[in-house]
Design an enzyme around this catalytic site. Structure first.
Site, PDB file in Angstrom:
ATOM      1  N   SER A 187      48.311   1.822 -19.769  1.00 41.49           N
ATOM      2  CA  SER A 187      48.180   0.370 -19.559  1.00 41.49           C
ATOM      3  C   SER A 187      46.970   0.101 -18.676  1.00 41.49           C
ATOM      4  O   SER A 187      47.094  -0.367 -17.535  1.00 41.49           O
ATOM      5  CB  SER A 187      49.461  -0.180 -18.932  1.00 41.49           C
ATOM      6  OG  SER A 187      50.581   0.135 -19.725  1.00 41.49           O
ATOM      7  N   GLY A 189      44.550  -2.098 -18.692  1.00 40.09           N
ATOM      8  CA  GLY A 189      44.249  -3.459 -18.250  1.00 40.09           C
ATOM      9  C   GLY A 189      45.023  -3.841 -17.000  1.00 40.09           C
ATOM     10  O   GLY A 189      44.471  -4.417 -16.051  1.00 40.09           O
ATOM     11  N   ASP A 190      46.316  -3.525 -16.982  1.00 34.30           N
ATOM     12  CA  ASP A 190      47.135  -3.796 -15.795  1.00 34.30           C
ATOM     13  C   ASP A 190      46.628  -3.024 -14.591  1.00 34.30           C
ATOM     14  O   ASP A 190      46.569  -3.551 -13.472  1.00 34.30           O
ATOM     15  CB  ASP A 190      48.584  -3.408 -16.076  1.00 34.30           C
ATOM     16  CG  ASP A 190      49.261  -4.320 -17.066  1.00 34.30           C
ATOM     17  OD1 ASP A 190      49.542  -5.473 -16.722  1.00 34.30           O
ATOM     18  OD2 ASP A 190      49.509  -3.881 -18.204  1.00 34.30           O
ATOM     19  N   SER A 191      46.270  -1.762 -14.808  1.00 34.83           N
ATOM     20  CA  SER A 191      45.845  -0.918 -13.694  1.00 34.83           C
ATOM     21  C   SER A 191      44.504  -1.371 -13.122  1.00 34.83           C
ATOM     22  O   SER A 191      44.311  -1.371 -11.901  1.00 34.83           O
ATOM     23  CB  SER A 191      45.759   0.539 -14.147  1.00 34.83           C
ATOM     24  OG  SER A 191      47.030   0.989 -14.583  1.00 34.83           O
ATOM     25  N   ALA A 194      45.210  -4.353 -11.078  1.00 36.93           N
ATOM     26  CA  ALA A 194      45.845  -3.962  -9.820  1.00 36.93           C
ATOM     27  C   ALA A 194      44.813  -3.480  -8.807  1.00 36.93           C
ATOM     28  O   ALA A 194      44.883  -3.829  -7.620  1.00 36.93           O
ATOM     29  CB  ALA A 194      46.882  -2.865 -10.080  1.00 36.93           C
TER      30      ALA A 194
END
Length: 431
Positions: A187, A189-191, A194
């Site tokens: 994932s 994009g999420d990381s 973050a």
């Protein structure tokens, strides 16, 4: 691992660290409130926790963060949870109840940083929005991670990491030119979002401290507080920030970067090749001096001495020719011999690692990239080590992901709630 309950110890807690260790590290003493689920927000607060911040994670009663049941499970709980929630404390709050909202508000006002990844407007419905908290605590720092940011025509739409990757540009350039775009196997994009959240939080803390520091809990003339701020991270913008030279290339030359498989377009040679034993190897011989060493190493003195190939701009038009030459040589080698020859010639080269490769690799082991912990039942578990490595204030895993609501009573007592009130909240399903 058993499914954690609100009044039982975490099955994921390290048996060698049965009592949580005191926070150390560069963020020791920083209080963080996590209002979020799944990946972007929790990964952001996870990194702060790894370097000493005291993180309180708010979860829904009974179900908790959905990531508890994602991917590979042990005794009903995700192995991912051991990493994503390490060093955090868990409190359960039914945020539909005004009493739970008040608990969250108290925690937010005590926090140095609030991290949330709900859709824009959700916190406002709970009277926990940035503007409302800022009026009470001028030093409030809130990191808001969402699909499209807090403004704009798309802000109210759901936006998972996959959508951010698509809109931000990384999906368009991932894969082979004759096939549809592919996703990266994590994932990403999420990381990426973050990490932008972590950077924003650090800069906001620095600004707060140089403008006055923490809020002292008072108001009016007695109020002493630095300037807080909202860190607005949109997933698609975080991905977009990784897109290198795409904007000026399109603006000035009309160039749209396309999918190129394993190659790095315009930087030659840099590609994935297959060795004679069927293994994949990455060779990055794109520096001018490196290219010459590479050609000499594979027996192509003619290309090493070709003045037309001496610079990258001369190699780009002959990319296919160069790649074919390298592939032909790789086909005559095993991956081990290819690595030995090219490393001996000081050419950047590497095999493509699976996690199995990583777990036995001398470089990973020398850098202590795996930590050994234990579940409460004594079962050992390896986790990825905390990064980045810091010489004086390294991060650490103090305990593994907590049981659902494991710290509810402890946290409520720290806010002044007595046992009778806590019992009533449990009876009313507020917590």
């Amino acid at each position: 691992m058993t499914t954690p309950s609100a009044d039982s110890p975490s099955a994921a807690e390290s048996s060698s660290d049965s009592a949580p260790k005191k926070s150390t590290g560069p963020l020791a003493g920083i209080k963080v409130l996590e209002l979020g689920t799944l990946i972007a927000g929790p990964f952001c607060s996870r990194m702060l926790a790894e370097f000493g911040a005291d993180v309180i994670k708010v979860e829904a009663p009974e179900v908790g963060d959905p990531i508890r049941q994602w991917r590979v499970l042990k005794d009903g709980t995700s192995l991912w949870w051991s990493v994503q929630a390490r060093n955090k404390k868990s409190i359960t709050l039914n945020m539909k109840d005004e009493r739970a909202q008040e608990v969250a508000r108290q925690l937010a006002l005590e926090a140095d940083v609030i991290i949330e990844n709900y859709r824009p407007g959700v916190l406002e419905k709970w009277n926990l929005g940035y503007e409302a908290l800022k009026k009470l605590n001028p030093a409030t720092i809130m990191v808001r991670l969402s699909g499209y940011g807090q403004t704009g025509p798309l802000k109210d739409l759901p936006g998972f990491g996959a959508i951010g990757e698509s809109m931000g540009g990384i999906r368009y350039v991932s894969g082979h030119p004759d096939r549809p775009p592919v996703r990266i196997g994590i994932s990403i994009g999420d990381s990426i979002a973050a990490l932008h959240g972590v950077i924003g939080a650090m800069m906001a803390l620095r600004h707060r401290d140089v403008t006055g520091g923490r809020w002292n809990g008072k108001s009016g003339a007695d109020c002493i507080a630095g300037q807080g701020q909202m860190v607005d991270v949109a997933l698609y913008e975080a991905v977009f920030n990784m897109m290198e030279s795409m904007v000026p290339e399109f603006d000035q030359a009309g160039v749209v970067r396309e999918r190129t498989g394993g190659a790095l377009p315009g930087i030659v040679p840099s590609n994935t090749y297959t060795t004679g034993d069927g293994m994949n190897i990455v060779i990055a011989g794109n520096g001018d001096a490196i290219f010459k060493r590479l050609m000499l190493a594979i027996g192509r003195e003619d290309m090493a001495g070709d003045p037309g190939l001496a610079r990258n701009d001369g190699r780009v038009p002959r990319t296919a020719e160069i790649d074919a030459v390298i592939q032909a040589w790789c086909q005559t080698q095993t991956i081990d011999t290819a690595l030995a020859i090219l490393q001996g010639a000081d050419v950047p080269v590497g095999k493509i690692y699976s996690v199995k490769d990583m777990m036995s690799d001398p470089q990973f082991l020398a850098r202590k990239m795996f930590e050994q912990h234990h579940f409460a039942d004594g079962t050992p578990i390896k986790l990825p080590a905390v990064t980045p490595k810091m010489s004086e204030t390294p991060g650490q895993t103090r305990w593994l992901g907590p049981g659902l609501g494991e710290h509810t009573d402890e946290i409520l007592r720290s806010l002044g709630y007595d046992d009778a009130r806590i019992a009533q909240y449990r009876q009313d399903k507020v917590v």
